[in-house]
Motif scaffolding. Structure first.
Motif, PDB file in Angstrom:
ATOM      1  N   ILE A 106       0.837  -1.197   0.000  1.00 32.26           N
ATOM      2  CA  ILE A 106       0.000   0.000   0.000  1.00 32.26           C
ATOM      3  C   ILE A 106       0.876   1.253   0.000  1.00 32.26           C
ATOM      4  O   ILE A 106       0.622   2.212  -0.757  1.00 32.26           O
ATOM      5  CB  ILE A 106      -0.971  -0.009   1.206  1.00 32.26           C
ATOM      6  N   LEU A 107       1.924   1.252   0.801  1.00 29.79           N
ATOM      7  CA  LEU A 107       2.848   2.386   0.836  1.00 29.79           C
ATOM      8  C   LEU A 107       3.551   2.570  -0.515  1.00 29.79           C
ATOM      9  O   LEU A 107       3.707   3.703  -0.992  1.00 29.79           O
ATOM     10  CB  LEU A 107       3.881   2.214   1.949  1.00 29.79           C
ATOM     11  N   ILE A 108       3.941   1.484  -1.147  1.00 24.63           N
ATOM     12  CA  ILE A 108       4.585   1.564  -2.463  1.00 24.63           C
ATOM     13  C   ILE A 108       3.583   2.101  -3.494  1.00 24.63           C
ATOM     14  O   ILE A 108       3.919   2.952  -4.317  1.00 24.63           O
ATOM     15  CB  ILE A 108       5.163   0.202  -2.884  1.00 24.63           C
ATOM     16  N   PHE A 109       2.359   1.638  -3.431  1.00 27.01           N
ATOM     17  CA  PHE A 109       1.322   2.094  -4.349  1.00 27.01           C
ATOM     18  C   PHE A 109       1.052   3.597  -4.157  1.00 27.01           C
ATOM     19  O   PHE A 109       0.964   4.361  -5.120  1.00 27.01           O
ATOM     20  CB  PHE A 109       0.042   1.265  -4.138  1.00 27.01           C
ATOM     21  N   ILE A 110       0.924   4.030  -2.905  1.00 24.54           N
ATOM     22  CA  ILE A 110       0.700   5.450  -2.629  1.00 24.54           C
ATOM     23  C   ILE A 110       1.903   6.273  -3.089  1.00 24.54           C
ATOM     24  O   ILE A 110       1.756   7.340  -3.684  1.00 24.54           O
ATOM     25  CB  ILE A 110       0.404   5.672  -1.129  1.00 24.54           C
ATOM     26  N   GLY A 111       3.105   5.770  -2.859  1.00 27.20           N
ATOM     27  CA  GLY A 111       4.320   6.451  -3.305  1.00 27.20           C
ATOM     28  C   GLY A 111       4.378   6.554  -4.825  1.00 27.20           C
ATOM     29  O   GLY A 111       4.767   7.594  -5.376  1.00 27.20           O
ATOM     30  N   ALA A 112       3.995   5.461  -5.521  1.00 31.04           N
ATOM     31  CA  ALA A 112       3.998   5.474  -6.990  1.00 31.04           C
ATOM     32  C   ALA A 112       2.985   6.485  -7.515  1.00 31.04           C
ATOM     33  O   ALA A 112       3.276   7.223  -8.471  1.00 31.04           O
ATOM     34  CB  ALA A 112       3.698   4.076  -7.528  1.00 31.04           C
ATOM     35  N   ILE A 113       1.803   6.547  -6.886  1.00 30.47           N
ATOM     36  CA  ILE A 113       0.794   7.523  -7.294  1.00 30.47           C
ATOM     37  C   ILE A 113       1.316   8.940  -7.052  1.00 30.47           C
ATOM     38  O   ILE A 113       1.181   9.826  -7.902  1.00 30.47           O
ATOM     39  CB  ILE A 113      -0.545   7.270  -6.561  1.00 30.47           C
ATOM     40  N   PHE A 114       1.961   9.165  -5.903  1.00 29.90           N
ATOM     41  CA  PHE A 114       2.524  10.478  -5.602  1.00 29.90           C
ATOM     42  C   PHE A 114       3.591  10.861  -6.636  1.00 29.90           C
ATOM     43  O   PHE A 114       3.594  11.984  -7.141  1.00 29.90           O
ATOM     44  CB  PHE A 114       3.122  10.475  -4.187  1.00 29.90           C
TER      45      PHE A 114
END
Length: 155
Positions: free
Chosen positions: A14-22
């Motif tokens: 989830i953190l990687i996904f949020i980071g990728a979106i950011f």
């Protein structure tokens, strides 16, 4: 009631996904900011060019002098002033009804500088207009031309 606990791997995902979106949004913002800056620079450059063109245009339009003498006499004096009397083929006054004076001037075997000088001297008055300007290249000398100009003076 059971609580759904997320495993460590799911939290990392989830953190990687949020980071990728950011990062994706950040790169998109940088891309469009760059495009915006380029367009803004183009607009400023065009604005400067328009200002230069307008200043040149306004210099040509600001004619304050008025010709008070006869148009025919003025044209003869102007041609003489430029030492073009020998190149003047004809100078004919035109009959125009109303408050206008008009002449047709024909000069032969003129160079480019002579043509520009004579037109510039005639055009500096606010009450003189050109109705027609016709320049044709000579066949015997391609560097020379014949000039026929219809000049109108508003009274």
């Amino acid at each position: 009631m059971q609580k759904n606990k997320l495993s460590k791997n799911e939290v990392y995902m989830i953190l990687i996904f949020i980071g990728a979106i950011f990062i994706l949004f950040y790169w998109t913002k940088l891309y469009f900011d760059n495009k915006y800056e380029k367009k803004l620079a183009e607009i400023n450059q065009l604005q400067e060019q328009y200002k230069k063109v307008y200043s040149l245009y306004s210099k040509t339009i600001n004619k304050t002098e008025k010709l008070n003498e006869s148009l025919l006499v003025f044209i003869q004096d102007t041609v003489s002033k430029h030492n073009l009397s020998d190149k003047m083929a004809s100078l004919k006054p035109q009959n125009i009804s109303g408050s206008y004076e008009s002449v047709i001037l024909r000069l032969e075997n003129l160079g480019l500088n002579e043509t520009v000088d004579i037109i510039k001297d005639i055009d500096k008055f606010s009450n003189i207009k050109f109705n027609q300007i016709n320049q044709s290249r000579r066949f015997d000398n391609e560097k020379k031309a014949d000039l026929v100009v219809e000049i109108v003076k508003l009274k």
